[in-house]
Structures are given as structure tokens and as C-alpha cells.
Scaffold this motif. Structure first.
Motif, PDB file in Angstrom:
ATOM      1  N   ALA A  27       0.832  -1.202   0.000  1.00 40.43           N
ATOM      2  CA  ALA A  27       0.000   0.000   0.000  1.00 40.43           C
ATOM      3  C   ALA A  27       0.864   1.248   0.000  1.00 40.43           C
ATOM      4  O   ALA A  27       0.594   2.195  -0.758  1.00 40.43           O
ATOM      5  CB  ALA A  27      -0.936  -0.007   1.211  1.00 40.43           C
ATOM      6  N   VAL A  32      -1.487   3.831  -1.979  1.00 38.02           N
ATOM      7  CA  VAL A  32      -2.898   3.480  -1.826  1.00 38.02           C
ATOM      8  C   VAL A  32      -3.164   3.318  -0.329  1.00 38.02           C
ATOM      9  O   VAL A  32      -2.317   2.792   0.394  1.00 38.02           O
ATOM     10  CB  VAL A  32      -3.197   2.144  -2.558  1.00 38.02           C
ATOM     11  N   ALA A  33      -4.315   3.759   0.118  1.00 38.42           N
ATOM     12  CA  ALA A  33      -4.659   3.608   1.527  1.00 38.42           C
ATOM     13  C   ALA A  33      -4.673   2.132   1.902  1.00 38.42           C
ATOM     14  O   ALA A  33      -5.188   1.291   1.159  1.00 38.42           O
ATOM     15  CB  ALA A  33      -6.015   4.240   1.814  1.00 38.42           C
ATOM     16  N   TYR A  36      -8.091   0.547   1.992  1.00 39.66           N
ATOM     17  CA  TYR A  36      -8.662   0.372   0.653  1.00 39.66           C
ATOM     18  C   TYR A  36      -8.050  -0.848  -0.027  1.00 39.66           C
ATOM     19  O   TYR A  36      -8.766  -1.667  -0.599  1.00 39.66           O
ATOM     20  CB  TYR A  36      -8.442   1.629  -0.189  1.00 39.66           C
ATOM     21  N   LEU A  37      -6.722  -0.986   0.039  1.00 38.70           N
ATOM     22  CA  LEU A  37      -6.070  -2.140  -0.575  1.00 38.70           C
ATOM     23  C   LEU A  37      -6.542  -3.434   0.078  1.00 38.70           C
ATOM     24  O   LEU A  37      -6.766  -4.438  -0.597  1.00 38.70           O
ATOM     25  CB  LEU A  37      -4.549  -2.015  -0.494  1.00 38.70           C
ATOM     26  N   SER A  38      -6.742  -3.404   1.373  1.00 38.93           N
ATOM     27  CA  SER A  38      -7.267  -4.574   2.073  1.00 38.93           C
ATOM     28  C   SER A  38      -8.648  -4.950   1.530  1.00 38.93           C
ATOM     29  O   SER A  38      -8.944  -6.123   1.291  1.00 38.93           O
ATOM     30  CB  SER A  38      -7.344  -4.304   3.575  1.00 38.93           C
ATOM     31  N   GLU A  39      -9.499  -3.947   1.326  1.00 34.36           N
ATOM     32  CA  GLU A  39     -10.840  -4.210   0.785  1.00 34.36           C
ATOM     33  C   GLU A  39     -10.771  -4.731  -0.650  1.00 34.36           C
ATOM     34  O   GLU A  39     -11.563  -5.593  -1.037  1.00 34.36           O
ATOM     35  CB  GLU A  39     -11.690  -2.944   0.848  1.00 34.36           C
ATOM     36  N   VAL A  40      -9.824  -4.227  -1.439  1.00 37.15           N
ATOM     37  CA  VAL A  40      -9.639  -4.727  -2.806  1.00 37.15           C
ATOM     38  C   VAL A  40      -9.234  -6.190  -2.759  1.00 37.15           C
ATOM     39  O   VAL A  40      -9.787  -7.028  -3.474  1.00 37.15           O
ATOM     40  CB  VAL A  40      -8.605  -3.876  -3.585  1.00 37.15           C
ATOM     41  N   LYS A  45     -14.082  -4.133  -2.723  1.00 41.24           N
ATOM     42  CA  LYS A  45     -14.030  -2.892  -3.501  1.00 41.24           C
ATOM     43  C   LYS A  45     -13.495  -3.179  -4.891  1.00 41.24           C
ATOM     44  O   LYS A  45     -12.641  -4.039  -5.069  1.00 41.24           O
ATOM     45  CB  LYS A  45     -13.103  -1.857  -2.845  1.00 41.24           C
ATOM     46  N   ALA A  47     -11.216  -2.024  -7.916  1.00 40.97           N
ATOM     47  CA  ALA A  47     -10.032  -1.185  -8.085  1.00 40.97           C
ATOM     48  C   ALA A  47     -10.034  -0.589  -9.481  1.00 40.97           C
ATOM     49  O   ALA A  47     -10.320  -1.285 -10.459  1.00 40.97           O
ATOM     50  CB  ALA A  47      -8.770  -2.001  -7.866  1.00 40.97           C
ATOM     51  N   ILE A  51      -5.275   2.203  -9.990  1.00 42.04           N
ATOM     52  CA  ILE A  51      -4.902   1.537  -8.736  1.00 42.04           C
ATOM     53  C   ILE A  51      -4.257   0.192  -9.045  1.00 42.04           C
ATOM     54  O   ILE A  51      -3.225  -0.161  -8.470  1.00 42.04           O
ATOM     55  CB  ILE A  51      -6.130   1.342  -7.816  1.00 42.04           C
TER      56      ILE A  51
END
Length: 102
Positions: A27, A32-33, A36-40, A45, A47, A51
Motif C-alpha cells: 500500500a 494506496v490507503a 482500501y487495498l485490504s478491501e480490494v 471494492k 479497483a 490503482i
């Protein structure tokens, strides 16, 4: 139902783990937050292409390799067992006249 975002997340996580990198490291390098990367990675989420490109660069993996792996996984889920590396002969035959240089 096949969720492309889930397959993308799984592939990104697999490459990250193969490289021995933490979520925080990737990240940070990809700007990248972390959340957010964890959710991707968890398929929660979608991307953007920007991203994905940043994460691929942070992982030192060409985005084409990431997308190929995603495609291969989806093929398996769809029940397609053969992954053609070349254009099928029947398709080549149908477009060959357009490709020839006269």
C-alpha cells in the motif's frame, strides 16, 4: 456468480504473499490507503485501472501477468479447462484474408 473483483483481489493477495510483502508495504509503495487495498484484496471494492497499475508496479509484476492470472482463474470457474496460448485455427482462417498483404 463469478465476481471479477474477488478474483482480482485473490490474485493480488497471492502475488503479494509470494513476494513476501505485507499489505502495509505494498500500500505504501503503491500510494494506496491500507484499508482500501485490504478491501480490494478481499473483493469488497473495485479497483480502478490506475490503482491496479500502481499495485502491480509495487509488486514488481506486470499488469498483463496479473490480468492473465485473473482470466485463467475465471476460465476455471466457468468450466473451461484449456487455456489457449494461440489464436484458434478457425478464428485465424476467418480473418486471414484481411491480414494478408497483397
Amino acid at each position: 456468480m463469478i465476481l471479477v473483483r474477488q478474483e482480482i483481489g485473490d490474485v493480488l493477495r497471492d502475488f503479494r504473499l509470494q513476494k513476501g510483502r505485507t499489505l502495509r508495504q505494498v500500500a505504501g509503495k503503491a500510494s494506496v490507503a491500507l484499508g482500501y487495498l485490504s478491501e480490494v484484496e478481499r473483493g469488497q471494492k473495485e479497483a480502478s485501472s490506475e490503482i491496479l497499475a500502481s499495485v502491480a508496479e509495487a509488486l514488481d509484476v506486470p499488469i498483463s501477468i496479473i490480468m492473465r492470472e485473473v482470466g485463467d482463474r475465471i476460465s476455471v470457474l466457468e468450466g473451461i479447462q484449456v487455456f489457449p496460448d494461440v489464436v484458434p485455427d478457425d478464428l485465424v482462417a476467418s480473418i486471414e484474408p484481411e491480414l494478408s498483404l497483397h
